[in-house]
Write an enzyme that holds these catalytic residues in place. Sequence first.
Site, mmCIF file in Angstrom:
data_model
loop_
_atom_site.group_PDB
_atom_site.id
_atom_site.type_symbol
_atom_site.label_atom_id
_atom_site.label_comp_id
_atom_site.label_asym_id
_atom_site.label_seq_id
_atom_site.Cartn_x
_atom_site.Cartn_y
_atom_site.Cartn_z
ATOM 1 N N CYS A 2 19.221 -42.832 39.421
ATOM 2 C CA CYS A 2 19.322 -44.142 39.349
ATOM 3 C C CYS A 2 18.926 -44.851 38.316
ATOM 4 C CB CYS A 2 18.000 -44.457 40.758
ATOM 5 S SG CYS A 2 17.883 -43.500 42.303
ATOM 6 N N ARG A 27 25.014 -44.003 35.423
ATOM 7 C CA ARG A 27 24.248 -42.912 35.683
ATOM 8 C C ARG A 27 24.596 -42.370 37.241
ATOM 9 N NH1 ARG A 27 19.308 -43.383 32.699
ATOM 10 N NH2 ARG A 27 17.968 -42.514 34.506
ATOM 11 N N TRP A 74 21.167 -43.884 43.691
ATOM 12 C CA TRP A 74 21.786 -42.908 44.196
ATOM 13 C C TRP A 74 20.898 -42.088 45.288
ATOM 14 C CZ3 TRP A 74 21.069 -37.132 44.499
ATOM 15 C CH2 TRP A 74 22.038 -36.584 44.269
ATOM 16 N N ASN A 98 12.655 -45.007 40.961
ATOM 17 C CA ASN A 98 13.696 -43.628 40.635
ATOM 18 C C ASN A 98 12.790 -42.305 40.718
ATOM 19 O OD1 ASN A 98 15.604 -45.575 39.553
ATOM 20 N ND2 ASN A 98 15.416 -44.929 37.576
ATOM 21 N N GLY A 99 13.280 -41.299 41.416
ATOM 22 C CA GLY A 99 12.481 -40.192 41.831
ATOM 23 C C GLY A 99 12.463 -39.849 43.200
ATOM 24 N N GLU A 479 33.443 -23.944 32.635
ATOM 25 C CA GLU A 479 33.408 -25.342 32.559
ATOM 26 C C GLU A 479 34.906 -26.096 32.848
ATOM 27 O OE1 GLU A 479 32.674 -29.429 30.882
ATOM 28 O OE2 GLU A 479 31.498 -27.643 31.755
ATOM 29 N N LYS A 483 34.822 -29.001 35.701
ATOM 30 C CA LYS A 483 35.323 -30.435 35.439
ATOM 31 C C LYS A 483 36.269 -30.757 36.863
ATOM 32 C CE LYS A 483 33.170 -31.827 32.027
ATOM 33 N NZ LYS A 483 32.187 -31.586 32.793
ATOM 34 N N GLU A 486 34.279 -31.630 39.824
ATOM 35 C CA GLU A 486 33.710 -32.871 39.703
ATOM 36 C C GLU A 486 34.496 -34.010 39.875
ATOM 37 O OE1 GLU A 486 30.080 -32.589 36.630
ATOM 38 O OE2 GLU A 486 32.150 -32.099 35.501
ATOM 39 N N HIS A 502 37.291 -7.197 40.691
ATOM 40 C CA HIS A 502 36.284 -6.804 41.423
ATOM 41 C C HIS A 502 35.811 -7.930 42.659
ATOM 42 C CE1 HIS A 502 34.547 -3.858 38.748
ATOM 43 N NE2 HIS A 502 35.308 -4.009 37.735
ATOM 44 N N LYS A 602 25.110 -39.014 36.378
ATOM 45 C CA LYS A 602 25.093 -38.903 35.058
ATOM 46 C C LYS A 602 24.013 -38.056 34.630
ATOM 47 C CE LYS A 602 27.034 -38.556 31.052
ATOM 48 N NZ LYS A 602 28.200 -37.860 30.837
#
Length: 607
Positions: A2, A27, A74, A98-99, A479, A483, A486, A502, A602
């Site tokens: 947040c 963020r 958030w 925040n938290g 990665e 991406k 996301e 496998h 973020k």
Amino acid sequence: MCGIVGIIGKGEASPLLVEGLRRLEYRGYDSAGIATLVDGRIERRRAEGKLANLESLLAAQPLGGTIGIGHTRWATHGVPNERNAHPHATARVAVVHNGIIENYTELKAELTAAGQIFESDTDTEVVAQLLDHYLAEGKAPEEATALALKRLHGAFALGIIFTGHDDLMIAAREGSPLAIGYGDGEVYLGSDALALAPLTRKISYLADGDWAVMRAGGVTIRDRDGHLANREVRMSQLSGAMIGKGQHRHFMLKEIHEQPQVLGDTLNTMLNPAERTVTMPDLPFDLAEVNRVTIVACGTSYYAGMVARYWFERLARVPVEVDIASEFRYRRPALTPGDLAIFISQSGETADTLAALRYCRQQGQRTVSLVNVAESTIARETEAVLLSKAGPEIGVASTKAFTTQLVVMACLAIALAKAKGRLDRDEEARLAQALAEIPGHAADVLRDAGPLQEIAEAVAPARDVLYLGRGTGYPIALEGALKLKEISYIHAEGYAAGELKHGPIALIDDLVPVIVICPSDELYDKTASNVQEVIARGGRVIFLSDRNGLDRLAATPLATFELPTVDPFVAPILYALPVQLLAYHVAVAKGTDVDQPRNLAKSVTVE
């Protein structure tokens, strides 16, 4: 995650609060709100969704006042709606947070029994109600805050204003970052320096356990024991100019195209291209004495650590452990005092990585951080700091921060190998030359990236996508899959190419695109063999390689993308670019919110 902003100013606070919140949009958030004191009374405006909704509300219902707090939320506890949006308030106090308050259930039950009336589903409201309870007993704001902070368990950054106190704001930090800005007869509060950049460059950072009494004439900071604390005032390097997209449609695309420049900027701090040597910033210990390296990170930064493991072990012959911070901190591994622990975090505020750092310090590890924010908590708590020069990264999906992390780790691997006597002068020169050429090669990739947009059209309809790679190509496969997940919301997985038989080969059919990272290095033939196996089973292969690799491929893939021929040592840096661009173009084709994808933030400052 947040964002918090606060101001005790001379003019109207609300426009400045909104501007600060806009700078914190990167963020991640799902609602926003501000509260000010109007004639000594708390007034609020809150809105679900994007900041534009809050701005529309303020246009219809303006807020006056020279003191105020703002927040982008958030959601953790309670769905994202106006009722759960911050600030939370009573008639006496308003709070942004925040938290996570871990003991909120117990506190809420206690306060409800005492007659406090809750209006939201959030953990944050217990802070407002607890403060209100103490204020109702006749305690002054400072005393009420001191008592309340002792009752809170968890992680928090708090900004608090009080009815009837036009020149008072209280801030507190435990685990979540918080900065105080100093102006001319004004003071400011923010989650990071970026939020405060238009207002001031004079910044101090609260330490864990700190709480600050802020007034226009000055700030008093106390530590968790109530003792006066002196926190250094620093000059932030961030510009007050609002960061824009330039000629690009999205921040992510702009940041992808900034990579040639920021890769060069980062290399210039460590690499002498004329002498073809690598020199790291001064470290408070001797790299020659390092016998084991532990790398801890999350998400994309974790994949940078995975690439670094290949480099460190191959060049320096030093064993390396790479761990996800959220697992490492609870696994509590056995560590040998004097070994080296490296912590990678774009923001420098990642909660799990910070907790892992503190564990390693307790175990006697030498600590180095690799961050993109010099003033961050992780940077301040490590013995040495390695900075990437990516500059502010606004898109939630990391791009330029990742590749600049890679070049820093590549240089550190060379420095470690030199210190251990395992890299001769000719080999250093060869590797340094390969690194020096990377910015130019990156520019070539971006200039010739047109085919990726067409390839993206073939990938966009898929429900599942596989990425394959070997060696340092394996973390790039991971990665690439991250991406794509996301920002396009397509299910994607990255695999080591040798693991294909496998299990993952069972997923291959003509509906599953398979993206293969395959430079023409010593592992090329083995990966090319895997490609033939995929194509034989109807898989639609998208093959990323250099000219030699494309010419040698016997099978016929669905599509290819050519990259410059480079030394295998630097290939993972370069091959990160097309997987970034492919994910971007797929997301655009699907119409998703590229810069602020759903459910993501973020900077992950809570567990």
